[in-house]
Design a protein around this motif. Structure first.
Motif, mmCIF file in Angstrom:
data_model
loop_
_atom_site.group_PDB
_atom_site.id
_atom_site.type_symbol
_atom_site.label_atom_id
_atom_site.label_comp_id
_atom_site.label_asym_id
_atom_site.label_seq_id
_atom_site.Cartn_x
_atom_site.Cartn_y
_atom_site.Cartn_z
ATOM 1 N N PRO A 1 -20.483 -35.703 -10.439
ATOM 2 C CA PRO A 1 -21.325 -34.684 -9.797
ATOM 3 C C PRO A 1 -21.772 -33.601 -10.765
ATOM 4 O O PRO A 1 -21.215 -33.444 -11.859
ATOM 5 C CB PRO A 1 -20.410 -34.119 -8.706
ATOM 6 N N SER A 2 -22.765 -32.848 -10.346
ATOM 7 C CA SER A 2 -23.249 -31.723 -11.137
ATOM 8 C C SER A 2 -22.132 -30.707 -11.322
ATOM 9 O O SER A 2 -21.120 -30.724 -10.609
ATOM 10 C CB SER A 2 -24.427 -31.060 -10.434
ATOM 11 N N ALA A 3 -22.340 -29.796 -12.260
ATOM 12 C CA ALA A 3 -21.321 -28.782 -12.522
ATOM 13 C C ALA A 3 -21.037 -27.957 -11.276
ATOM 14 O O ALA A 3 -19.874 -27.685 -10.943
ATOM 15 C CB ALA A 3 -21.764 -27.891 -13.676
ATOM 16 N N ALA A 4 -22.086 -27.561 -10.554
ATOM 17 C CA ALA A 4 -21.890 -26.729 -9.364
ATOM 18 C C ALA A 4 -21.103 -27.471 -8.292
ATOM 19 O O ALA A 4 -20.183 -26.919 -7.671
ATOM 20 C CB ALA A 4 -23.242 -26.276 -8.816
ATOM 21 N N GLU A 5 -21.441 -28.742 -8.057
ATOM 22 C CA GLU A 5 -20.723 -29.520 -7.055
ATOM 23 C C GLU A 5 -19.293 -29.789 -7.512
ATOM 24 O O GLU A 5 -18.352 -29.760 -6.702
ATOM 25 C CB GLU A 5 -21.458 -30.841 -6.804
ATOM 26 N N ALA A 6 -19.116 -30.034 -8.807
ATOM 27 C CA ALA A 6 -17.767 -30.272 -9.319
ATOM 28 C C ALA A 6 -16.887 -29.042 -9.133
ATOM 29 O O ALA A 6 -15.706 -29.160 -8.784
ATOM 30 C CB ALA A 6 -17.833 -30.661 -10.791
ATOM 31 N N VAL A 7 -17.436 -27.861 -9.366
ATOM 32 C CA VAL A 7 -16.661 -26.634 -9.172
ATOM 33 C C VAL A 7 -16.233 -26.505 -7.715
ATOM 34 O O VAL A 7 -15.088 -26.139 -7.415
ATOM 35 C CB VAL A 7 -17.469 -25.404 -9.626
ATOM 36 N N ARG A 8 -17.131 -26.836 -6.794
ATOM 37 C CA ARG A 8 -16.781 -26.750 -5.371
ATOM 38 C C ARG A 8 -15.648 -27.716 -5.034
ATOM 39 O O ARG A 8 -14.678 -27.349 -4.350
ATOM 40 C CB ARG A 8 -18.005 -27.064 -4.506
ATOM 41 N N ILE A 9 -15.748 -28.967 -5.512
ATOM 42 C CA ILE A 9 -14.703 -29.953 -5.248
ATOM 43 C C ILE A 9 -13.383 -29.506 -5.876
ATOM 44 O O ILE A 9 -12.311 -29.603 -5.259
ATOM 45 C CB ILE A 9 -15.122 -31.330 -5.795
ATOM 46 N N ALA A 10 -13.459 -29.003 -7.102
ATOM 47 C CA ALA A 10 -12.244 -28.577 -7.797
ATOM 48 C C ALA A 10 -11.593 -27.393 -7.095
ATOM 49 O O ALA A 10 -10.360 -27.313 -6.998
ATOM 50 C CB ALA A 10 -12.576 -28.227 -9.243
ATOM 51 N N GLN A 11 -12.391 -26.461 -6.605
ATOM 52 C CA GLN A 11 -11.828 -25.323 -5.877
ATOM 53 C C GLN A 11 -11.119 -25.784 -4.610
ATOM 54 O O GLN A 11 -10.062 -25.249 -4.245
ATOM 55 C CB GLN A 11 -12.930 -24.315 -5.557
ATOM 56 N N ASP A 12 -11.678 -26.791 -3.938
ATOM 57 C CA ASP A 12 -10.997 -27.356 -2.770
ATOM 58 C C ASP A 12 -9.645 -27.946 -3.163
ATOM 59 O O ASP A 12 -8.650 -27.801 -2.436
ATOM 60 C CB ASP A 12 -11.860 -28.446 -2.123
ATOM 61 N N ALA A 13 -9.602 -28.624 -4.320
ATOM 62 C CA ALA A 13 -8.345 -29.214 -4.781
ATOM 63 C C ALA A 13 -7.317 -28.139 -5.103
ATOM 64 O O ALA A 13 -6.133 -28.261 -4.759
ATOM 65 C CB ALA A 13 -8.601 -30.089 -6.006
ATOM 66 N N HIS B 1 -14.932 -32.214 -15.726
ATOM 67 C CA HIS B 1 -13.643 -31.527 -15.699
ATOM 68 C C HIS B 1 -13.890 -30.031 -15.521
ATOM 69 O O HIS B 1 -14.590 -29.413 -16.330
ATOM 70 C CB HIS B 1 -12.874 -31.764 -16.996
ATOM 71 N N VAL B 2 -13.333 -29.473 -14.470
ATOM 72 C CA VAL B 2 -13.450 -28.041 -14.203
ATOM 73 C C VAL B 2 -12.160 -27.367 -14.656
ATOM 74 O O VAL B 2 -11.059 -27.811 -14.306
ATOM 75 C CB VAL B 2 -13.707 -27.763 -12.713
ATOM 76 N N VAL B 3 -12.307 -26.311 -15.443
ATOM 77 C CA VAL B 3 -11.158 -25.606 -16.012
ATOM 78 C C VAL B 3 -11.000 -24.263 -15.319
ATOM 79 O O VAL B 3 -11.920 -23.440 -15.318
ATOM 80 C CB VAL B 3 -11.335 -25.393 -17.528
ATOM 81 N N PHE B 4 -9.844 -24.060 -14.720
ATOM 82 C CA PHE B 4 -9.475 -22.768 -14.136
ATOM 83 C C PHE B 4 -8.493 -22.105 -15.097
ATOM 84 O O PHE B 4 -7.417 -22.649 -15.370
ATOM 85 C CB PHE B 4 -8.812 -22.953 -12.771
ATOM 86 N N THR B 5 -8.860 -20.954 -15.607
ATOM 87 C CA THR B 5 -8.011 -20.263 -16.573
ATOM 88 C C THR B 5 -7.088 -19.284 -15.856
ATOM 89 O O THR B 5 -7.505 -18.575 -14.934
ATOM 90 C CB THR B 5 -8.873 -19.512 -17.595
ATOM 91 N N GLN B 6 -5.831 -19.248 -16.292
ATOM 92 C CA GLN B 6 -4.861 -18.323 -15.719
ATOM 93 C C GLN B 6 -5.103 -16.920 -16.256
ATOM 94 O O GLN B 6 -5.331 -16.728 -17.458
ATOM 95 C CB GLN B 6 -3.440 -18.766 -16.065
ATOM 96 N N LEU B 7 -5.060 -15.938 -15.363
ATOM 97 C CA LEU B 7 -5.179 -14.538 -15.747
ATOM 98 C C LEU B 7 -3.801 -13.886 -15.711
ATOM 99 O O LEU B 7 -3.018 -14.103 -14.781
ATOM 100 C CB LEU B 7 -6.118 -13.791 -14.804
ATOM 101 N N VAL B 8 -3.528 -13.094 -16.718
ATOM 102 C CA VAL B 8 -2.297 -12.308 -16.794
ATOM 103 C C VAL B 8 -2.708 -10.853 -16.923
ATOM 104 O O VAL B 8 -3.358 -10.474 -17.903
ATOM 105 C CB VAL B 8 -1.432 -12.735 -17.997
ATOM 106 N N LEU C 1 -2.433 -24.333 -5.933
ATOM 107 C CA LEU C 1 -2.222 -24.101 -7.360
ATOM 108 C C LEU C 1 -2.412 -22.640 -7.761
ATOM 109 O O LEU C 1 -1.983 -22.236 -8.845
ATOM 110 C CB LEU C 1 -3.163 -24.996 -8.171
ATOM 111 N N ALA C 2 -3.058 -21.866 -6.907
ATOM 112 C CA ALA C 2 -3.240 -20.441 -7.196
ATOM 113 C C ALA C 2 -2.336 -19.566 -6.339
ATOM 114 O O ALA C 2 -2.534 -18.349 -6.277
ATOM 115 C CB ALA C 2 -4.700 -20.049 -6.985
ATOM 116 N N ASP C 3 -1.342 -20.170 -5.701
ATOM 117 C CA ASP C 3 -0.466 -19.381 -4.829
ATOM 118 C C ASP C 3 0.410 -18.412 -5.615
ATOM 119 O O ASP C 3 0.725 -17.320 -5.133
ATOM 120 C CB ASP C 3 0.427 -20.308 -3.995
#
Length: 541
Positions: free
Chosen positions: A356-368, A407-414, A374-376
């Motif tokens: 999928p496109s980058a925008a659609e991939a981000v949406r799917i990844a956010q659902d995952a 591949h959508v990358v979610f970076t951890q914030l500290v 994973l962000a709890d």
């Protein structure tokens, strides 16, 4: 979206507990090589000290050593030539199998670490450690490899396996290829790093023994802004594709070059604003220790639907981590020696559909990310997208590149700042052409506490010790150290350029600690048309 939901899954009655230590496996296929050839499995070359006019490198011996030291556990390599011992005869047809033992066609798998470049005609060039036969260079035009023993070539150099700008592996390597099965290299210039060889085998042991994926993922853990590439050959399109995506044992059989198929990661593209402001009051972070008790492993397995048999999953850490659910017909979970969890839910769709496109991939990844919580316990931000492309064909016709996975990358914030160490402090979600989440890699760490940074030393003279006010000021000191080191060989680099999107401020993970740093990847002119990338990192206090 096809997403496998969390929930415990029981193994079939009588199934063994699927927790296994990831020990160092022998990468050579059963059966070995013809007895008259002796061992002839591995050959290694590395160059740090180059002739005048070319800047030296500093990490290639350790890089090649990672490959050498791994394989010698099983079979002693035929040779490891370094610096002035690496000469053009090793790569030319006349002597590339000298005495049936030495040269780049004398062994099944050959590894070279050094400088490299590609000219406008698609010819790959490598400077040697010295002059032999009137030349200090070797080129792909001079090579004829695979008509004797070579089957796998690793070029841990810049620009060794180009895809873009009208290039292709066929253009560069067709004449040189007389039986090769796979070639590993880079589409871009690459970072001078000691870790490619060692990381390759660590990834291979963890991913179910797939060479191509191991090479790409090893590069990702070194720098997100370079583009590793791999090509495989076969008699048919299907054979070449299967070899590219699934081959995982060194094999002595020659491959047809009727068909070529290649894959590569592009450089990660930022989808969030860069963070380049220096923090007002830097703090150090202490991360919570890894918990790999039987209860924790069973919890992880149940969370992702990994089958572990009856009872709890006993820890079985090997040098490369452990695996749960391997061969059990469901999701597969690995935990590496750093505590990074990677869950494989499904094989990548091979029907040829674009991811999928980058925008659609981000949406799917956010659902995952939401589905699996994973962000709890950590703060995540959707930060970058990378694509795994693939293409191929014959010398007569080459197919256009397609996106195999996004591949959508979610970076951890500290404390509001990102983790900047490649491969750590992030969640990566891979989505294939069917919209299925195939893999999730969770490299985050919970923050235990934040503390004020160590006080700076008092200035030794008036005006000294002023804290930097910009990222450029902070990174000037490591840049000057790099230039002094490169100039020590007698040549001053003429140009240094920052790699786009590589400048950032955040936390570098070091064991259980996180230290605030400024970070940037730069490309340095090394003379004779060569370049190399280096990572600059400056502590912030």
């Amino acid at each position: 979206m096809a997403l496998l939901k969390n929930g415990a899954v029981s193994a079939p009655p009588g199934a063994p507990t699927a927790a296994r230590a990831l020990t160092s496996g022998d990468p050579f296929a059963a059966g070995g090589i013809a007895a008259e050839r002796g061992a002839n499995r591995y050959g290694v070359c590395s160059i740090e000290d180059f002739p005048p006019g070319i800047n030296d490198l500093s990490a290639t011996h350790e890089d090649a050593g990672g490959f050498y030291n791994y394989v010698k556990q099983f079979t002693a390599p035929n040779f490891w030539y370094t610096d002035g011992g690496v000469l053009s005869w090793i790569y030319g047809e006349q002597y590339d199998d000298w005495q049936g033992t030495y040269g780049f066609d004398a062994c099944v798998a050959e590894y070279h670490s050094g400088h490299g470049t590609m000219d406008g005609n698609g010819v790959f060039w490598m400077p040697m450690g010295g002059t032999w036969g009137g030349t200090a260079w070797a080129s792909s035009n001079d090579m004829r490899l695979g008509n004797e023993v070579a089957r796998y070539l690793f070029f841990s150099t810049c620009l060794s396996l180009r895809i873009g700008d009208g290039n292709s592996p066929i253009r560069t390597w067709d004449a040189a290829n007389l039986g090769l099965r796979m070639i590993f290299g880079f589409e871009t210039t690459s970072v001078d790093s000691p870790n490619y060889g060692a990381y390759f085998f660590s990834k291979w042991n963890a991913n179910g023994h797939k060479f191509g994926k191991a090479w790409l993922d090893a590069s990702w853990d070194i720098d997100h802004h370079q583009a590793p590439s791999v090509v495989a050959c076969g008699a048919t399109q299907a054979e070449a594709q299967d070899r590219l995506f699934n081959e995982g044992a060194f094999n002595t059989a020659a491959a047809s070059k009727n068909w070529w198929w290649w894959t590569w990661y592009d450089a990660a593209k930022s989808i969030s604003p860069p963070r380049v402001e220096l923090p007002g009051t830097p703090q150090t972070a202490r991360f919570a220790p890894h918990r790999l008790s039987p209860a924790r492993l069973s919890e992880l397995a149940g969370h992702y639907g990994v089958r572990v048999g009856g009872g709890q999953a006993e820890p079985a850490m090997g040098p490369h981590g452990l695996v749960l659910g391997d061969g059990q017909g469901g999701p597969r979970l690995t935990v590496d020696h750093r505590g990074v969890r990677e869950i494989t839910f499904a094989e990548t769709d091979g029907s040829g559909r674009d991811a999928p496109s980058a925008a659609e991939a981000v949406r799917i990844a956010q659902d995952a990310v939401e589905t699996f919580g994973l962000a709890d316990r950590v703060d995540l931000v959707a930060d970058a997208v990378r694509h795994q492309y693939h293409a191929g064909g014959t010398p007569e016709e080459v197919a256009e590149p397609r996106v195999r996975e996004t591949h959508v990358v979610f970076t951890q914030l500290v404390d509001g700042q990102p983790v900047v160490t490649p491969g750590l402090g992030e969640v990566r979600v891979a989505i294939d052409g069917s919209g299925t989440v195939t893999t999730i890699a969770d490299a985050t760490r919970e923050v235990d506490r934040l503390t004020a940074g160590a006080p700076a030393a008092p200035p030794s003279t008036a005006g000294a010790g002023r804290d930097p006010s910009t990222v450029d000021e902070a990174l000037d000191a490591p840049l000057q150290r790099l230039l002094r080191r490169l100039s020590a060989g007698g040549r001053v680099p003429a140009e240094v350029r920052a790699i786009p999107d590589s400048t950032t401020v955040g936390y570098a993970m070091r064991g259980d600690d996180g230290a605030p740093v400024a970070r940037r990847t730069v490309e340095v002119d090394c003379g004779e048309g060569l370049a190399k990338r280096y990572v600059l990192e400056a502590p912030l206090r």
